[in-house]
Design an enzyme around this catalytic site. Sequence first.
Site, PDB file in Angstrom:
ATOM      1  N   LYS A   1       0.811  -1.225   0.000  1.00  0.00           N
ATOM      2  CA  LYS A   1       0.000   0.000   0.000  1.00  0.00           C
ATOM      3  C   LYS A   1       0.848   1.282   0.000  1.00  0.00           C
ATOM      4  O   LYS A   1       0.570   2.204  -0.759  1.00  0.00           O
ATOM      5  CB  LYS A   1      -0.940   0.007   1.209  1.00  0.00           C
ATOM      6  CG  LYS A   1      -1.987  -1.111   1.190  1.00  0.00           C
ATOM      7  CD  LYS A   1      -2.893  -0.980   2.412  1.00  0.00           C
ATOM      8  CE  LYS A   1      -3.778  -2.201   2.574  1.00  0.00           C
ATOM      9  NZ  LYS A   1      -4.710  -2.071   3.698  1.00  0.00           N
TER      10      LYS A   1
ATOM     11  N   ASP B   1      -9.857   2.249   3.099  1.00  0.00           N
ATOM     12  CA  ASP B   1      -9.789   1.678   4.457  1.00  0.00           C
ATOM     13  C   ASP B   1     -10.523   2.542   5.490  1.00  0.00           C
ATOM     14  O   ASP B   1     -11.307   2.019   6.290  1.00  0.00           O
ATOM     15  CB  ASP B   1      -8.329   1.490   4.889  1.00  0.00           C
ATOM     16  CG  ASP B   1      -7.743   0.178   4.354  1.00  0.00           C
ATOM     17  OD1 ASP B   1      -8.523  -0.714   3.965  1.00  0.00           O
ATOM     18  OD2 ASP B   1      -6.508   0.057   4.333  1.00  0.00           O
TER      19      ASP B   1
ATOM     20  N   GLY C   1      -1.737   1.312  18.022  1.00  0.00           N
ATOM     21  CA  GLY C   1      -0.944   1.086  16.817  1.00  0.00           C
ATOM     22  C   GLY C   1      -0.615   2.416  16.152  1.00  0.00           C
ATOM     23  O   GLY C   1      -1.274   3.441  16.416  1.00  0.00           O
TER      24      GLY C   1
ATOM     25  N   ALA D   1      -2.787   0.936   9.195  1.00  0.00           N
ATOM     26  CA  ALA D   1      -4.165   0.691   9.627  1.00  0.00           C
ATOM     27  C   ALA D   1      -4.565   1.693  10.709  1.00  0.00           C
ATOM     28  O   ALA D   1      -5.706   2.171  10.737  1.00  0.00           O
ATOM     29  CB  ALA D   1      -4.301  -0.739  10.149  1.00  0.00           C
TER      30      ALA D   1
END
Length: 294
Positions: free
Chosen positions: A79, A115, A139, A143
């Site tokens: 990505k 996303d 995180g 993502a």
Amino acid sequence: MDTDSQHAREISGATALTAIFGDPVEHSMSPAMHNAAYAALGLDRRYVAFHVTPQHLAAALRAIAALGILGVNLTVPHKERAARIISEQSAEARILGAINCVINRRGILVGDNTDARGLERDLRSRKLDLSGRLVLVIGAGGAAAAAVLCAIRMRAATIAISNRTVSRAALLARRFAPMLRRRSRIEAHGLDALENAAILADAACVINATPMGLTTRRFAPLDYAATPRECLFYDLLYAAEPTAFLKPALGRARPAADGAGMLVGQGELAFELLNGKAPPPGVMEHALRARLGR
Ligand code: NAP
């Protein structure tokens, strides 16, 4: 069998292709989801998985135009690299610095990223209202960036990023700070934030955007009891069984969801970008659930 459904089953010289590029890619649920939508719509199209290594990504992207492929999805590890290769990009792909969907517009490749919108679609379908609330994102990778963008779009007042490497959390916070609304803020923390009662007491949603629980057996220590009763625990990972992050939440009868809904959301949005029409409602979700055995 009518002509349309016959077309959907037979591959002919006229069958058009879409695909996913990944490394690894064999585990991908996307072919099942997209092909179920083609069958439901009676479209003479197929979605296939190509195992593309990072060194071959640029050549594989060039092949999209050469072969007349309608477009592709990109998954790990492509990505971010694709965002450095493809010059035409949507605003969202630029903000995220990552492309998960490449559309072939008459030989010109256009990169987009579904996303954040996919996650937003799933959170809204769960009637989650983040406006004025705190979201804790665990995180600081790609993502997590999508989760932060989603939280901004859903008007969260405070976005707390908790990451093993605090400097990466700080970098992500700095990237998104210019996009915040007035009186909103974004904070960077280590994983100790997961036991910080002051942060947890305000959380409307805790999102796991790490592979913890998949690559490690245990999840980092998290004080589930310190969150409000209606706090949604959302894991971007998905599996047949509840993940290590979600099990303790379910044990406390807290709202919990895994990333299957986000995968469906981003997939439905990608299908529309690649094919110019939306998939029939529920078809991609049903195909995914059948694949996951639930
Ligand atoms: P990534 O860029 O590699 O980021 C990984 C993150 O996880 C980093 O913040 C890293 O922390 C942290 N991490 C990794 N191992 C850890 C450990 N043992 N303990 C603590 N933290 C750890 O990955 P990504 O692309 O953001 O993806 C993250 C997850 O989201 C993946 O599991 C992926 O499958 C999932 N995902 C799901 C969807 C969906 O549609 N449901 C979409 C995209 C991604 P450091 O910075 O300290 O290394």
